[in-house]
Design an enzyme around this catalytic site. Structure first.
Site, PDB file in Angstrom:
ATOM      1  N   ASP A  89       0.876  -1.167   0.000  1.00 53.57           N
ATOM      2  CA  ASP A  89       0.000   0.000   0.000  1.00 53.57           C
ATOM      3  C   ASP A  89       0.920   1.226   0.000  1.00 53.57           C
ATOM      4  O   ASP A  89       2.139   1.144   0.080  1.00 53.57           O
ATOM      5  CB  ASP A  89      -0.945  -0.028   1.216  1.00 53.57           C
ATOM      6  CG  ASP A  89      -2.181   0.839   0.971  1.00 53.57           C
ATOM      7  OD1 ASP A  89      -3.212   0.604   1.606  1.00 53.57           O
ATOM      8  OD2 ASP A  89      -2.095   1.755   0.125  1.00 53.57           O
TER       9      ASP A  89
HETATM   10  C1  GLC Z   1      -4.247   4.295  -0.203  1.00 54.95           C
HETATM   11  C2  GLC Z   1      -5.165   3.159   0.201  1.00 54.95           C
HETATM   12  C3  GLC Z   1      -5.310   2.093  -0.843  1.00 54.95           C
HETATM   13  C4  GLC Z   1      -5.205   2.716  -2.216  1.00 54.95           C
HETATM   14  C5  GLC Z   1      -3.783   3.226  -2.371  1.00 54.95           C
HETATM   15  C6  GLC Z   1      -3.554   3.900  -3.728  1.00 54.95           C
HETATM   16  O1  GLC Z   1      -3.458   4.700   0.877  1.00 54.95           O
HETATM   17  O2  GLC Z   1      -4.901   2.524   1.443  1.00 54.95           O
HETATM   18  O3  GLC Z   1      -6.568   1.452  -0.618  1.00 54.95           O
HETATM   19  O4  GLC Z   1      -5.496   1.753  -3.215  1.00 54.95           O
HETATM   20  O5  GLC Z   1      -3.420   4.120  -1.339  1.00 54.95           O
HETATM   21  O6  GLC Z   1      -4.301   5.067  -3.822  1.00 54.95           O
END
Ligand code: GLC
Length: 740
Positions: free
Chosen positions: A286
């Site tokens: 993430d």
């Molecule tokens: C965010 C979220 C995740 C998302 C990613 C990209 O922090 O936790 O769900 O897909 O970043 O935006």
């Protein structure tokens, strides 16, 4: 120098050959991947493991200058938040034309509940219990996203959530493992359609692996800690269901689990994901979660965080840049095996080949297709249909609903009545709030020209200003009926949006009670991304429709339900608590050794609150009524090799057709470990005409009755079982059988 040129030429010949010649069968893809891998420098390999974000500025997506250099240098393998046929082509040209090996980029984006045509938030869709509708929603999203140059969505979010203080409950399928698993499958099938490489599909990404929904105190990014039994019984099945449905990728979660952050957790990313579940795709972190292992306190610096992630089995580094900055030195110093890097590169290049990007890097960059696809009428119609199906009628005891389209005068009041961008909810990414239909617009469109509509905002969503009350009271007094659009702001839910209170924000409750004093009939339309403690509404004479955040067609879908063009059929995918003090509260709890007994002080209960929820899991009313017959079993006893068939007659006892979600629950009364008082094991959504009855049947298999026994083996145990059938988890008909 001549030798270098010769080697390069030879390499290009191999690469060109493998880009053109071999067909796309997976066996050849492995060969083609290895052909490319042998040509790559260590730096280029590590570049494939890096994902950077494009930016969105006033003119739309843009890329940071240093990323352009990184792309040209082959230090980036994928970009997210970049979309548009032309824009993705420009970035792809940077990679394909200017890098030494011409390896194409993957483009990813948060296409969570629609891409440009926004559907209800995932929790709202889950309330439809309509698996086909949710698959269609993801299908539309996949088509719009791929039409804008995207190959990959960071969805479905499969985190079971039992704590509504956590804002990200809005993004998932609610509290139940079985329902969440069925929905995960539907969303993967919808996004990936006819398979990776199909031009109308995008790769799915199962997130957030794992158990992110169990954060302590409902506080985002907080710790999760649980037994392996709880992990495997409650939280893992939806992720596994998504992977078994063919999900191409997995995203690690921010939380730690059993003391190890998911992004560095080999038990999750290798032992379970790869070895037990045989996952073949790639794993992405993430957002900067590799870097976050330093504040987590499990890595002391960049290099150790990068090494921990790679050794755990994480292939791609989202936005931290830690792989880029550390892996090369770690490999050169012999602290990391280059084989680990190669394995990660293979996982990623395999998907690039499957997407057909080596054959044609620009195959998703088609402006004509983009123009013809985005927000086309049939997609708006689909969004409206799913939105209607997602709504849950919580209260209508005065039979105020459905409203008449010829009502003389309707007052539409509340901070969400004329709101547009709020309607598309959190994680609406490329969605355009300005294009959403407000509830006020939807009502105006639905009524006859003779109906007078009076609007008053009354108050803001989340501040203590009451100066709008007078105008709202004025509007209510001159109307025959009042529709109040109340709830949360879209971004009070979703990421980094935990709430310690579940009350209506601001002074909305005060506004509601002020309007209530006028004595006018009131319909509350709730716009929210989590259960709210709307206790007052259950104690007073107002109708309540749970609409969640319905998406682009919000106003029309709400009006369809308010005026009876659609009979609400939604059921709650999460328990509504009476108070925050009850949390975590969910339907499939354990019985305890001292189950609640109102006549026994020494039993499991509160001094100041009931144990019962405000509204139970699976609850939802209709404009008609349904009656359940007795539960019939085809056997009273089964062996551990047999299934059992459960049948129940359901009758529409009202005056209009309606859909009912018939739910099947099971209770294993005694086990080698204690078992929940009930567990959802099946559901069927059926349409019944007035007076019509249908025999609804379910079959339970041994797998349905299996669980992690005392020794953690998965299977059944002999004993007595209760089975329940009904329209929600509290109001059920029961039968019993014995498993010998
Ligand atoms: C965010 C979220 C995740 C998302 C990613 C990209 O922090 O936790 O769900 O897909 O970043 O935006």
């Amino acid at each position: 120098m001549k030798r270098l040129i010769f080697l390069w030429m030879a390499g290009m010949l191999i690469l060109t050959a493998c880009q053109k010649s071999a067909p796309k069968s997976s066996g050849n893809i492995a060969g083609r991947v290895d052909s490319v891998l042998t040509l790559m420098t260590l730096e280029e390999k590590i570049g494939q493991l890096t994902l950077f974000t494009s930016d969105i500025d006033v003119t739309g997506p843009t890329i940071r200058e240093n990323y352009r250099e990184d792309i040209k240098a082959g230090r980036v393998g994928a970009i997210f938040n970049a979309f548009g046929a032309d824009y993705t082509r420009k970035l792809q040209e940077l990679a394909v034309k200017e890098t030494r090996l011409h390896i194409p980029l993957i483009f990813g984006y948060d296409v969570i509940h629609g891409h440009r045509t926004i559907f209800p938030i995932p929790l709202g869709e889950a309330a439809s219990w309509d698996i086909a509708a949710m698959e269609q929603s993801a299908r539309v999203a996949g088509d719009e996203a791929s039409a804008q140059g995207l190959h990959w969505t960071f969805a479905p979010m499969c985190d079971i959530a039992r704590d509504p203080r956590w804002g990200r409950m809005a993004e998932g399928a609610g509290e139940d493992t079985y329902l969440g698993s069925q929905i995960a499958i539907a969303r993967v099938k919808g996004f990936q359609g006819n398979g990776i490489g199909d031009l109308h599909s995008v790769m799915a990404c199962v997130k957030h692996f794992a158990a992110y929904g169990a954060v302590q105190a409902g506080r985002d990014y907080h710790t999760t800690d649980m037994s392996d039994r709880m992990l495997r019984e409650v939280y893992l099945p939806p992720y596994k269901a998504a992977i078994d449905a063919g999900a191409a990728t997995v995203m690690t979660s921010f939380n730690e689990l059993d003391g190890v952050p998911a992004t560095g957790n080999k038990y999750l990313m290798t032992d379970i994901l790869r070895k037990e579940w045989n996952f073949k795709g790639f794993v992405v972190t993430d957002y900067t979660s590799i870097m976050e292992m330093i504040p987590h306190g499990i890595a002391e610096d960049t290099a150790s965080a990068a090494a921990l992630a790679l050794e755990a089995g994480v292939d791609m580094d989202m936005q931290a840049g830690f792989y880029n900055s550390s892996l090369q030195r770690l490999v050169k110093e012999g602290k990391l095996k280059e084989g680990l890097v190669n394995e990660a590169v293979r996982h990623i290049l395999t998907k690039k080949f499957e997407l057909g990007l080596f054959d044609d890097p620009y195959r998703y960059c088609n402006p004509e297709r983009e123009k013809a696809t985005i927000m086309k009428p049939e997609y708006l119609t689909a969004s409206r249909d799913v939105a209607r199906k997602s709504m849950v009628l919580l209260k209508n005891d005065q039979h105020v609903l459905p409203l008449s389209k010829t009502t003389r005068s309707i007052a539409v009041i509340g901070p969400l009545a004329d709101a547009k961008k709020e309607m598309i909810g959190s994680w609406s990414a490329a969605g355009e709030g300005a294009k959403a239909v407000s509830i006020l617009e939807g009502i105006k469109t639905a009524v006859t020209p003779s109906t007078k509509i009076v609007f008053a905002k009354g108050c803001n969503i989340n501040d203590d200003t009451t100066k709008g009350f007078a105008q709202a009271l004025q509007a209510a007094k001159q109307a025959d009926i009042v529709v109040m659009a109340l709830g949360e702001a879209a971004l009070m839910t979703g990421e980094a949006a935990s709430r310690a209170s579940l009350n209506l924000p601001g002074v909305q409750q005060q506004l509601l009670e002020a309007i209530y004093k006028t004595g006018k009939p009131i319909v509350v339309v709730l716009l929210n991304g989590r259960p709210l403690t709307i206790n007052w509404m259950t104690q007073n004479k107002v109708a309540v429709l749970e609409a969640w955040f319905p998406g682009t067609e919000a106003g029309h879908a709400v009006a369809d339900v308010l005026f009876g063009d659609y009979n609400p059929s939604g059921k709650l995918p999460v328990t509504f608590p009476r108070s925050v003090g009850q949390i975590p509260i969910f339907y499939n709890m354990k019985n305890t050794g001292r189950p609640m007994d109102p006549n026994n002080k020494y039993s499991s209960k509160y001094l100041d609150e009931s144990n019962a929820p405000l509204f139970p899991f699976g609850y939802g009313l209709s404009y008609t009524t349904f009656e359940y017959g007795d539960v019939q079993l085809n056997k009273q006893e089964i062996t551990q090799q047999e299934g059992i068939t459960i049948t129940c007659k359901v009758k529409n006892t009202g005056k209009r057709e309606g859909e009912e979600v018939v739910q099947l629950y099971v209770h294993d009364l005694v086990g080698s470990v204690t078992r929940p008082v009930k567990e959802l094991k099946g559901f069927k959504k059926v349409m019944l005409q007035p007076g019509e009855s249908k025999e609804i049947s379910f079959t339970l298999t041994q797998s349905d009755l299996s669980f992690y026994r005392r020794d953690m083996s998965f299977g059944t145990e002999p004993g007595k079982y209760d089975v329940f059938v009904g329209g929600n988890s509290d109001d059920l008909k029961k039968a019993s059988f014995t498993l010998k």
